[in-house]
Structure formats: C-alpha cells, structure tokens
Design an enzyme around this catalytic site. Structure first.
Site, PDB file in Angstrom:
ATOM      1  CG  ASP A 339      -6.451 -20.638 -25.341  1.00 13.18           C
ATOM      2  OD1 ASP A 339      -5.292 -20.224 -25.491  1.00 13.18           O
ATOM      3  OD2 ASP A 339      -6.795 -21.814 -25.595  1.00 13.18           O
ATOM      4  CD  GLU A 376      -3.927 -17.423 -28.114  1.00  9.01           C
ATOM      5  OE1 GLU A 376      -2.714 -17.510 -27.846  1.00  9.01           O
ATOM      6  OE2 GLU A 376      -4.743 -18.312 -27.800  1.00  9.01           O
TER       7      GLU A 376
END
Length: 693
Positions: A339, A376
């Site tokens: 993330d 990401e």
C-alpha cells in the site's frame, strides 16, 4: 526474570520459557506486563533487565504459549522534542504474533488529556490497560506436510483481489463465513479453481485498528488500512483465536494450486496524528518509529492518515523486513501488495528514490526475491505518483490502464493510442531496466473505487452512507450509466451494460501484463454507486452470491480459459512491432479496419474508434517452439465495421473465437477476406492449423 537475549525481537517460546525483546532507542526503562489467562488482571510488572544497544530484553522461565502480555515504556514526555513516553499506557509489542482483540475506545488510550488546554502537550495519568487488547505468546510451529509454494510464473498469473469477510459472508455454503477458514473452505476453493484464478490478493489481514470516528458513527474499518500489528493476523478473521487458522488457509489454497498474496501497509500505522491514541509505536519510541516534521511535535503525513513510518531508521526497516520474512517463512504466503509504496521509497526529507534503503533491502533478500512483490505506485506526498519508476522485481498497479480502458469503452475521442499502449503492457512506463511486460498489473477496478457493475451503472459516486456528506472518494471515475443512474428495468440499457462489461473484461484478459480481477466483478456485484466503501462492513460490500449473473460469470470463465489456451496473450517480453529472434518475423501489427497498416495520421485522428491488433509469437515463447501462432483482435467502440482479416499462411485459417456482441457464438472458420464486427464489441480470431488429410 533473567537477562535473556536481544534476538530475535518479540516474544519467543523455547520450550522452557519465553524470551522478550523489544526495541526502544530513547526509553529509560521498559516494563513487561503479564496478565491472567482471561486477560482481566495484570499479575506482574517486570522491568526488562538488559539492554544491548537499543534492544531491551529479558527471559521468564515457565511461561507457555498463550501467555498474555504488553509493555510500558518510561522516558521523557516532551512532544515538542518528539518524545511521547507515558508508562500509564499499556503498549502492544510490535512483534506480537497474536492480539486478543481490538482497543475499546476511551480517552484513557490517549497519552494526553483530551479536551484540556494544551492538547497533546498535556500528560494523561490514567491506565489504558482496561481498554487495550493483550499480546499473546505464540508458538507458530505448524505441520505443513508437503506444502510447497506454487511459484506460478508471472506470465501465467491471474490475480483475484478479495476481502476475507466480504467474499464469504453471504455465501450460502460456507460454514465459517468471514474468516480465514471460510475463505479456504471447499466451496470457495472449488469456485476459484473453476474460475481459473491463480492467486488471491487479500485486503489487509494483519491486525488493524477500528477507527474511533467510525465507531462513533456506527461504522467499521472494513478495508483494514490501519495496521497496529505487523506480525499478527487480524483477530476478527480468526474463528478460534488460533494463528494456525491462517496457516491452514494458506495450505489449502496451495493444495489447489492457488497463491496467497497479502495487501500490507508498512507506510503508516493506525495510531494517527499527534492527536491519536498511544497503542504501541508512539509509546515505545515515537521519535524513532515515525517521520517527524521540523517541529518534532508534528508528523510528516505523506500517507494522508496522520503519520508516516520512518523507514530510514534501521530498526524500523528491520521490523518491516522481519515481518515480510515471517509471513513468507512461517505463514507460507506467496507475495505482497504494498500500500502507498511510494512512501517506502522516500529518503529523508527528499522525494522518491528507486535506490532507497527499503528497495535495496528487498532486492538483496534471498527470501523476498522468491515471492511476488506488487507496488501501489503513489502516495499523496510531493512527487508521489511514480508509476513505472519502481525497480525490478516489483510489479505495479497500473491506474493508467484502468482509466484508459474505461475512457475508450465510454467512447471518449482520441483514446485509441493510449489503448494500444495498454494492450501491449504499457511499455512507455515499464519497458526499461530489464523489466518484463508482466510488471504492469492491469486492472479495471479494485477495492478502492467503483465495482465493474457500477462503472457501467453510475455517472456519479453515491457515498452518503459513509457519513462524510458524499465528499469522500474519487470524483472522476470515467464511468457511464448508459442512460439511467443506478438500477433500471429497461431491458435495452441492461443489455448495453452487460455488453460493455464483456468488452472491458475481454480487453483485460487480452492484454499483455498481469491481469487482476476484483472479487465479485465476474458475477455483477454492485455497491450501489459507493466508490469508497472502506467503512461499509455490511451488505454494501459483502458479495451477494444469490444475485450473481450466471451469464457474465460464464463469459469471464471463458475469457480466462481463452487467455490460458493462448499464451501469446501473456508473454514476458514486450511486443514492439519489430523482428524477433525466433524466426526474424515481426511480432505486432496495428491495422485499420481495411487491413492497412496504421500510419501516424491515423493514430492522431480523434474520431478513430476501432483498433485492430495482430499478435504473433515472440522470442520467449517456448510454448510454440518454431511453429508460429497468431491472434487477431478487434476493439470497436464505434458503429458496425467491415474488417479485413490478415492473410492466413499456407495450411492455416482464421477462426472466430470471441464475440462480445454474441457471447454464445460457436468457434467458426472465417470464409473470405472480411468479417462484419458489430458496433461496441470485441472480436478475437485465432490462426488455426488445417486438419491433416
């Protein structure tokens, strides 16, 4: 208590007792707190007797797995200098392998006196232990038998992003819905293997916080992007409070040939800003664990969550690396999706650096280089958007792919050149540094945003249920409702929506790169237009299996099988319309409807709405040997087109395999030089070998 050892960090059972070791550079004393079996009574406070460097440690003989514990850290409380020690606050061990639950929100969880003048500069003396979960000593030994990592080649991977609870909660045949065991139950394994999935990517499954502002609104942190335990499985997904349940899940997935990838959040923690609770890292050593602003009272907030982990600190980096190796070596997972991974590449107060210590540490690690790593590639900090900038072996979520495919099938003018780039692996972003075409993780949707059903059903987001006056979530979704906002009984609109979904799903599975499907998209799951369902732990997010669209599910299954049957669609090397080493022939042709080669003026024509692409085997395709194979695909978002098919070589013929306007079409040979491709459709032809006499 005796001296014990400084390594490994955490609570380690050795058969006779437990060694405790915890990092704090700036504490003056660290106290181990032991609790009764029910966790209600604090039965002992023992100062860790030894300090090696910045690791405090001690050994308690006679303790067994299941022992409940926590820490209290003593030191200066000077927030303006970055120190927030408060021994009145029970702290979670950053290396705890299991947590007994979640904090119960109370002002005593704060290190400061809430509501008083001075704010976070004040000092709260209340004991937070009554409101805190406990850490549990665990022996993570598990009988793995002959379990092996499937180690699927990247080019053969098809990722399925799923939520542990959301995928199983409404399944009629799952006995333990909402848990790791339920996710790996027979009905789920049968469904995923039949669909053709090779890897499940689980939304955050490490222990996370249920944010106070959500609880007070009667909502829940559903997605899980507020980690408070990087080694502990999320308690709510454990049916019997045993970490072996996670291991059993992994073993069952492996037995079905499916890899398990974890969405992990090492860019921040659930403790939030200076006004957040003191649960673990803040109380153990705030100045070491977090990146602080020039005014050390405040946090750098490149993540938008209130804090940012200080990956520049060697012990924080060690914690992240230890955590990753733990999930691979002890829990047997097969990879990670990071993330806001741009945050992990920030160096000091500067910007992103693909040579940052985190990337260097991962790239030299003999364990982590054997698993799949997905970034990401953005955060909200300056220069945070870094699509294509990550070093190998990282793959990356490709939001440009998502937006281009949505815009093309919505009919936006001038999108054909971008579509061509996305179909062939987004070489502009990824074809450098020896990176393969599989570096691009192609997605139409993800947990964050509209579902595929909502992409074709809503022009606007509908997030009122989140309690933020609809201000949250993306404003530009490149969606189109095809005439009516939301559900409709209009048969023509319903048919147009399903057809557009077929076009998008077909495009995804015909593209070079690594495809990712959001769980539920294949069966028509809708979130009623909510494009930020992070707090919707209910029927909004839970997949309704009883409402599945069997026809679209079958089409998705067919497209996955087609991709697998034609590995020319998932090659490792980029296609570049140039000669290949195998036989000196070109591997990629862009054509107009009349069969002519695309010229620069054609690419620049904003009205162009039909793209024809011919793919031929490339030099890294041992599947074919020296026998040339080819696929011809037509992507038509305009009116019906007469398409000239490429000339078939001797002993070959073109057969029509895929038609999104008629998904029930049988495979048929092409007679003549042209075919009629319907409006708003994808058509795919395969070069077949003539049957021998």
């Amino acid at each position: 208590m005796t001296a014990g050892r400084a390594a490994p960090l955490g609570a380690t059972f050795d058969g006779d007792g437990v060694n405790f070791a915890v990092f704090s550079e700036n504490a003056s004393r660290v106290t181990l707190c032991l609790f009764s079996k029910d966790g209600e009574t604090e039965v002992a406070r023992l100062d860790l007797p030894e300090r090696d460097g910045d690791v405090w440690h001690g050994y308690v003989s006679g303790l067994r797995p299941g022992t409940l514990y926590g820490y209290r850290a003593h030191g200066p409380y000077r927030p303006d200098e970055g120190h927030r020690f408060n021994p009145n606050k029970l702290l979670l061990d950053p290396y705890a392998k299991r947590l007994t639950g979640h904090p119960v929100w109370h002002d005593a969880l704060m290190g400061y006196r809430v509501g008083e003048r001075g704010g976070d500069l004040t000092f709260d003396t209340r004991d937070s232990a009554p409101f805190m979960p406990r850490c549990a000593v665990e022996d993570p030994t598990f009988s793995w038998g002959d379990d092996l990592h499937p180690r699927r080649p990247h080019k053969d991977s098809l990722i399925y992003e799923a939520h542990v609870k959301g995928l199983t909660m409404r399944h009629p045949d799952v006995a333990e819905p909402g848990t790791f065991l339920g996710l790996s139950s027979d009905p789920m394994l049968e469904y995923l293997t039949d669909l053709g999935i090779t890897a499940v990517e689980l939304l955050p499954s490490q222990a996370f916080l249920n944010d106070r502002f959500l609880v007070e609104k009667g909502l829940t942190n559903y997605w899980g992007y507020q980690t408070i335990g990087f080694f502990a499985p999320e308690p709510r997904y454990l049916d019997r409070a045993q970490i072996a349940e996670f291991q059993q899940m992994v073993a069952r997935f492996h037995s079905a040939g499916i890899e398990v990838l974890m969405d992990v959040v090492y860019n921040h923690t659930g403790e939030g800003s200076e006004l957040g609770p003191t649960l673990s890292f803040r109380g153990l050593d705030n100045k070491s664990y977090y990146r602080l602003s020039q005014d050390a009272r405040y946090y750098v907030n490149d993540t938008g969550t209130g804090n940012t982990l200080n990956v520049d600190h060697p012990m924080v980096l060690r914690m992240i690396m230890d955590s990753l190796r733990y999930w691979v070596e002890v829990m047997h997972v097969d990879g990670f999706r990071f993330d806001l991974c741009s945050t992990l590449g920030r160096v000091g107060s500067g910007g992103f650096d693909r040579g940052a210590s985190f990337f260097d540490a991962v790239r030299q690690d003999p364990v982590l280089t054997q698993v799949k790593l997905i970034a990401e590639p953005w955060d909200i900090g300056p220069g945070g958007y870094q699509l294509g900038a990550f070093p190998p072996p990282f793959m990356e979520w490709n939001d440009k792919y998502r937006d281009t495919l949505r815009r093309f099938w919505r009919g936006d003018p001038g999108t054909v050149p971008a579509l061509a780039d996305r179909l062939t692996g987004s070489a502009v972003q990824f074809d450098h540094s020896g990176r393969p075409a599989t570096s691009s993780v192609n997605l139409l949707t993800a947990h964050d945003g509209f579902t595929l059903e909502d992409v074709v059903s809503y022009n606007e987001k509908h997030n009122d249920a989140n309690g933020e006056q609809g201000k949250d979530g993306h404003g530009e979704n490149f969606s189109h409702n095809l005439g009516v906002e939301g559900p409709t009984r209009d048969k023509a609109i319903q048919a147009a929506r399903v057809r557009r979904k077929r076009n998008m799903m077909a495009s995804l599975l015909l593209s070079q790169g690594t495809p990712m499907i959001l769980a539920g998209d294949e069966m028509g799951h809708s979130q009623s237009g909510n494009n930020n369902a992070y707090c919707q732990d209910n029927e909004v997010s839970w997949i309704d299996w009883s409402a599945a669209d069997p026809e679209f599910l079958e089409f998705t299954r067919t497209m996955i099988a087609f991709r697998k049957a034609n590995p020319i669609l998932s090659q490792k090397l980029f296609l570049h319309a140039r000669e290949r080493a195998l036989d000196g022939k070109e591997d990629l042709f862009w054509r107009k409807a009349d069969g002519a080669t695309m010229r620069q003026s054609d690419w620049e024509d904003p009205s162009l709405a039909c793209l024809c692409c011919e793919l031929r085997t490339a030099s890294d395709s041992p599947d074919y040997g020296t026998s040339e194979m080819a696929v011809f695909a037509v992507f038509n978002t305009g009116p019906e087109q007469i398409i000239t098919v490429p000339e078939a070589s001797a002993g070959r013929y073109w057969a029509w395999h895929i038609d999104t306007a008629d998904p029930d079409r049988d495979v048929t040979p092409i007679e003549g030089a042209t075919v009629i491709v319907p409006d708003d459709a994808v058509a795919v032809f395969v070069l077949e070998r003539q049957a021998s006499a």
